[in-house]
Design an enzyme around this catalytic site. Structure first.
Site, PDB file in Angstrom:
ATOM      1  N   ASP A 172       1.732  27.090  31.026  1.00  9.00           N
ATOM      2  CA  ASP A 172       0.381  27.452  30.586  1.00  9.00           C
ATOM      3  C   ASP A 172      -0.673  26.739  31.427  1.00  9.00           C
ATOM      4  OD1 ASP A 172       1.707  28.826  28.643  1.00  9.00           O
ATOM      5  OD2 ASP A 172       1.271  27.408  27.026  1.00  9.00           O
ATOM      6  N   ASP A 221      -3.008  33.712  30.856  1.00 12.15           N
ATOM      7  CA  ASP A 221      -2.824  32.521  31.688  1.00 12.15           C
ATOM      8  C   ASP A 221      -1.602  31.721  31.251  1.00 12.15           C
ATOM      9  OD1 ASP A 221      -3.817  31.671  29.284  1.00 12.15           O
ATOM     10  OD2 ASP A 221      -5.220  30.211  30.115  1.00 12.15           O
ATOM     11  N   LYS A 275     -11.901  22.536  20.633  1.00 12.35           N
ATOM     12  CA  LYS A 275     -11.075  23.235  21.622  1.00 12.35           C
ATOM     13  C   LYS A 275     -11.580  24.641  21.909  1.00 12.35           C
ATOM     14  CE  LYS A 275      -6.378  24.762  22.637  1.00 12.35           C
ATOM     15  NZ  LYS A 275      -4.951  24.765  22.228  1.00 12.35           N
TER      16      LYS A 275
END
Length: 1202
Positions: A787, A1051, A856
């Site tokens: 990741d 991603d 986040k």
């Protein structure tokens, strides 16, 4: 950076308007089964005479007319010569180059068959046509064997097909061409060997009720019942067709409506035996069967009357308006039984859609039904005409070669072109319908349904206690206010709505959008690829004709080869169900209790109790209403989540023991997504836990290490070094074994993981590997992830050479992985501590409660253009999980934290903010510019009515010419040649009269101004998304060339544990090559070329803070004082004029689109007679200065992707 082809920035392609699109659709439906060939011919002649429309007529359309003329000649003996004359005349014009289309293989086969059927009449035109046809085919460079597959498409039966093939073979032999005879013989032999024969072995048996007749029919939710019927074919085809995967896949893609009608009929017969009659026990399916029977009869009668009325009033072919649209040809495409099922199922599926409780927006409902008819017609036509379904699997370049070498690209392009030629026939079956046509067809069907669909309700008289019954309409038309607009809606009868809430109709799955049991077809064009018979688009876009035109032109120019090849790589990755995880999930599911994110069968939270003083205490009443609303929402979400999981389990159950594949396509930014929507590897933790690769690779020493690291990552211990993660797994090896062997009865360590189901799968895989005779030789199928670290910020740091930002997102070399989320959280803690000292109330309440989880999402989405409001909402959602924060203070605290977070990110990533500002300003200038050839039109505004009025009204100001000419979208080309067009435009609506009401629908073909605000604000995130999509595609192609199994979730890149190191090398090398190509310089150069002749109205510079912002960004803009003063005085005068002209806005009835949130940035004053313009490219701000970070450093970064 490797050299790639670029899309021509200046290419201009004709876009048909809605009326022209409708003409082609009418022509297509009139030719279907020769419904009205004379009318189709009239439209055909009209279209051929208009130069702008002539380009729309391709060879497949001409071929369809040749088929229809031949059919008419066979059906109408008295006019046979006339129709044959039409066919030969059209063919000769094509052959002589007098038409826009030239003959292809199908054309010559059609004319050979026509000559054979009517040899006597045809000899007068061409005595030796078969020989002439062979010469024509060879002269045009068409491979002679390509004629054979078309014989099966045009012949009426196998005997005629065989005779036609023999005629062609004899003709070739008589011409002395032995090598071609051998090729034809080989193709015929292969066709016979590949013939598919499907027989029903009668192995499927229905469940019968018990003999006493008292057995209750289990109430399986309607959507799950629909799904199970669709999935039943997977097991049935395995029994009847064995290992013939292609035949099984083809049978699986049969119509959902064919399955549904059989199931409804069976349910009706079953209920008749059980003798259920009242709504309390009568299932929803029984009601639908009753409606279906009534609706079929109604449609038969109404369609007959409609066709007769239209036949009595011939249409005016020259009239291109919607009012001349005749529905007879459209509603005759499918049988009444199938039309009835489409109307019923689509309406039931839309219940509750769009925020309408127990109903749906009428415009959406009508268009959806019309689109379903269109899709089913095209799928049925593909099956009927037998579109070639050869195994067009991806043309893989040999492993030793590269996709990016000249030879590799030529191989891709040549194979795709060859395959495309064999699929040309399919294009003639796909004339798209406009929203207007769909609306009209949907209105016809829904109106009939609402007339016949009824439900019987029972209630007891309150005074007498007598049971009374009443038959009521199942659906009703009503008007409601929704977000300040009047909407026409279709409301469900409360009895039907209650029944649906118990049966759980939320959404349905189309059987043609399930995983495939064979490799999906390679992408050959913008709508050819994926499933065998179901049409799938290469790109997902909503009503963006401009994007479609650019995509089609790029395909024609051969610039989508890498994009198509990348999708083929993703689509060809094999998958299988992880049976160990499936068994555990089923056991949890059957228990009916809440387990992690699996909701319980019955919502366990008690309903809030109403206070005794609710009528006297307003505060208590308000709090009760809020609690009850929250409880109701949570209960509904519980039900919805359980239905969603039920979908996943039913699909997983159907594919147990199968190897399957997910066909992929793109969104408009180039990001790849699996086409099956309900169950795929991009789903939640449960979906991913249920999946593993369909092929296995031995672990090896490296693979065993990565498997341990992967387990640590899934548990949540992912911010440590790799060696520490291995140690973490080994330290918890006893927990790993316990989780694998006793997942539900042991200590359940795996449930504490961030991704529990994936963690359990990793525990089982690691335990199996360690318990095998040789762990290094264990054949592993578990996907292992790599990741990116806040991938958007990684791209920004590479674009700007930002050393500080690069260090925070692991582009630089470090001993331990950096965690940007924790770093920002620590920055907030320091800032909050200072505010506490200053007595800030919000700081006192939140001190010590900021974690990386709180910030986040905001940090992650900052580079994607998150606003302050969006950031506040994100943080508020996280604060809801903290019970020590008073609910009434959440808003203030989340607002405070959002401001602090955005400020911290701005300080930390200065380079990213500078680039983001450049993106936004450049997009804003482009969106407000106009082409140079439209300047003269833009300067001639208003009309004589304005002058007579003496002043401009608000309505006139809003429609000034300059604003109306702002139609320039932000368009760019990715490194792989994909043109991307931002679709944000103001909506132009058309009013369409239906039997129920007048509705307004958007017209995607109508030229409208762009939404400049959305164009500018969306460009930064869209461009970064296109960058990460390009990086993923490059990595996929490189991995395939090295025989590395590859899958991706944006991603997050997946492969086998043993090939993680090899994939990691490709991830880094492709990232370096991408960002070594001066991405921003190439983008600026493309913008300057594409918009070189575009002009920007000087006056717009002085609206708001645009001029100041451009100067702050480095633009050296110097204007004469008198020009600046003139512009500012005009703006002031216009503002005064608008204030004097304020008028109440009117709400259009039945509007469904959001109100325009991008008003014109300036208005033309009545005193102005000319508008000054400047070249828009002269206003582009300079690119931000690049930092000193060297992107090649990424090659040595251990934690770049980890």
């Amino acid at each position: 950076m490797r050299t790639v082809l670029q899309f021509d920035c200046t290419a201009i392609v004709f876009k048909p308007d809605t009326d022209s699109q409708d003409l082609l659709a009418v022509m297509d439906t009139c030719l279907n089964d020769c419904y009205d060939v004379p009318r189709a011919r009239d439209i055909f002649e009209l279209t051929r005479k208009q130069q702008c429309l002539h380009s729309l007529l391709k060879t497949p359309i001409f071929n369809k007319f040749l088929i229809s003329y031949g059919t008419m000649a066979a059906r109408h003996e008295q006019h046979r010569k006339e129709w044959l004359h039409e066919a030969w005349l059209l063919f000769n014009r094509m052959q002589n180059g007098e038409e826009s289309a030239v003959p292809n293989a199908e054309t010559y086969v059609l004319m050979t068959l026509l000559w054979k059927r009517h040899e006597q009449e045809s000899k007068d035109v061409s005595p030796r046509f078969p020989e002439d046809a062979v010469r024509m085919v060879l002269n045009r460079g068409i491979p002679l064997p390509s004629l054979i597959p078309h014989c099966s498409l045009v012949a009426e039966d196998e005997q005629e097909q065989e005779e036609l093939v023999r005629l062609i073979s004899r003709t070739v032999a008589s011409m002395g061409l032995p090598l071609l005879v051998q090729e034809l013989t080989q193709v015929r032999r292969e066709a016979v060997e590949n013939e598919i024969v499907i027989e029903d072995d009668g192995s499927y048996t229905e469940v019968k009720p018990s003999g006493d007749g008292k057995q209750e029919v289990l109430e399986i939710p309607y959507n799950i019942w629909r799904l199970r019927d669709s999935l039943k074919n997977i097991g049935t085809t395995h029994k009847t067709l064995g290992d013939d995967l292609r035949a099984r896949q083809q049978l699986m893609e049969q119509s959902v409506y064919d399955v549904a009608v059989d199931r409804l009929k069976h349910e009706h017969q079953l209920l008749e035996k059980i003798k259920t009659s009242n709504l309390g026990t009568k299932s929803l399916r029984a009601l639908m069967w009753d409606w279906h029977q009534k609706l079929v009869k109604r449609l038969q009668d109404d369609i007959t009357v409609l066709v007769q009325e239209e036949a009595a009033t011939p249409p005016d072919a020259s009239n291109r308006s919607l009012q001349n649209l005749r529905l007879g040809s459209f509603v005759s495409l499918l049988g009444p039984e199938k039309l009835s099922l489409i109307a019923i199922l689509e309406i039931m599926n839309l219940q509750g859609a769009g925020g309408i409780e127990d109903g749906m927006k009428i415009t959406r409902a009508l268009v959806s039904v019309g689109r379903a008819v269109e899709d089913e017609y095209k799928a049925e036509t593909s099956r009927r005409y037998g579109i070639p379904l050869r195994s067009y699997t991806p043309g893989i370049v040999p492993r030793a070669s590269s996709y990016f070498s000249p030879t590799g690209y030529e191989v891709l392009h040549a194979r795709r072109i060859a395959a495309r030629q064999e699929l040309e026939t399919a294009e003639s079956l796909r004339a798209p319908w406009s929203h207007q046509v769909r609306l009209k067809v949907g209105s016809f069907l829904v109106d009939c349904l609402m007339d016949v669909a009824t439900v019987t309700r029972h209630a007891r008289d309150r005074t007498t206690g007598e049971l009374r019954s009443e038959e009521q309409p199942a659906f009703a038309h009503a008007i409601e206010y929704f977000r300040g607009q009047r909407l026409g809606i279709i409301k469900l009868n409360p009895a039907v709505a209650n029944r649906m809430s118990r049966d759980g109709v939320i959404e349905t799955i189309h059987p043609r959008q399930l995983p495939m049991i064979i490799k999906p077809r390679a992408w050959l064009g913008v709508d050819d690829g994926g499933y065998l018979t179901s049409r799938t688009s290469l790109m997902r876009y909503k009503d963006s004709v401009e994007q479609l035109v650019y995509l089609q032109e790029a395909a024609v120019q051969g610039k989508l080869e890498y994009i198509c090849a990348g999708l083929d790589v993703l689509s060809s990755t094999p998958w299988q169900i992880n049976e160990d995880i499936f068994k555990v999930v089923v056991e949890v599911w059957n228990s009916g209790v809440r387990f992690g994110k699996i909701p319980p069968l019955v919502y366990e939270e008690p309903e809030p109790t109403m206070p005794l003083d609710v009528d006297k205490n307003p505060v208590a009443k308000s709090m009760y209403n809020l609690r009850r609303k929250e409880w109701t929402n949570n209960k509904a979400n519980c039900h919805s989540d359980r239905c969603s999981i039920n979908y996943k389990l039913e699909i997983a159950r159907a594919f147990l023991g199968e190897i399957f594949y997910f066909p992929h396509n793109l969104d408009f930014r180039g990001r790849a997504y699996p086409v099956p929507p309900h169950f795929n590897h991009m789903g939640d933790d449960l979906s991913r836990g249920l999946l593993k690769f369909g092929d296995a690779r031995p672990l090896g020493e490296s693979g065993l290490r990565w498997l341990k690291i992967h387990l640590s990552n899934l548990y949540g211990f992912d911010k440590a070094s790799f060696s520490e993660r291995v140690e973490f797994t080994m330290a918890h090896l006893d927990d790993v074994y316990d989780s694998a062997m006793n997942p539900l009865t042991g200590r359940q360590w795996w449930r504490k993981a961030d991704d529990p189901w994936q963690c359990l799968a990793a525990c089982i895989e690691l335990r199996n590997a360690l318990e095998s005779p040789d762990p290094l030789k264990y054949e592993s199928t578990l996907p292992v992830h790599q990741d990116g670290t806040c991938n958007g910020l990684q791209h920004y740091a590479a674009l700007g050479g930002d050393r500080q930002g690069a260090a925070q997102v692991n582009l630089d070399v470090t001993d331990r992985p950096s965690d940007v989320y924790t770093f920002v959280a620590n920055m907030l803690d320091a800032s909050i501590a200072k505010d506490v000292e200053n007595g800030v109330e919000e700081a006192k309440l939140i001190q010590g409660k900021i974690t990386r989880k709180v910030v986040k999402q905001t940090v992650m989405t900052t580079v994607y253009g998150v606003t302050y409001i969006g950031a506040r909402e994100q943080i508020e959602r996280q604060l809801r999980e903290k019970p020590d924060i008073p609910p009434e203070m959440r808003f203030k605290i989340s607002a405070y934290v959002a401001k602090q977070t955005l400020a911290a990110i701005g300080d930390l990533f200065n380079g990213a903010k500078a680039i983001q500002t450049w993106f936004t300003l450049t997009a804003k200038l482009i969106a407000r510019s106009i082409p140079g050839d439209r300047v003269e039109a833009a300067q001639t505004f208003g009309s004589t009515n304005f002058a007579r009025a003496g002043r401009l009204s608000t309505k006139d100001l809003a429609s000034n010419r300059v604003a109306k000419e702002q139609m320039t979208s932000v368009i760019w080309t990715t490194a792989l040649g994909l043109p991307i067009v931002q679709p944000y435009r103001k909506t132009k609506r058309r009013q369409v009269m239906t039997k129920m009401q007048s509705v307004y629908i958007s017209d995607p073909n109508a030229p409208t101004e762009v939404n400049a605000l959305k164009q500018s604000s969306a460009f930064p995130p869209n461009f970064v998304h296109s960058l990460d999509a390009t990086h993923m595609m490059l990595t996929a192609l490189e991995c395939r060339s090295q025989d590395i199994t590859f899958a991706a979730v944006h991603d997050s890149y997946w492969t086998h544990a043993s090939t993680v190191d090899a994939m990691s090398q490709r991830i880094r090398s492709t990232f370096i090559e991408l960002h070594s190509s001066d991405v921003l310089e190439r983008l600026e150069s493309e913008f300057r070329e594409r918009y070189a002749d575009h002009k920007f109205p000087l006056k717009a510079l002085f609206s708001g803070k645009l001029l100041k912002t451009l100067r702050n960004a480095g633009c050296d803009i110097v204007l004469p004082k008198h020009i600046e003063q003139e512009a500012r005085s005009q703006i002031a005068a216009d503002k005064k004029q608008q204030n004097d002209d304020v008028d109440d806005s009117e709400l259009n009835e039945n509007e469904e689109e959001d109100a325009d949130d991008d008003p014109p940035p300036y208005s033309l004053g009545k005193s102005q007679t000319n508008v000054r313009f400047v070249n828009v490219v002269d206003l582009f701000p300079p690119l931000p200065r690049k930092g000193d970070f060297e992107v090649r450093t990424v090659k040595d970064s251990l934690y770049f992707f980890s």
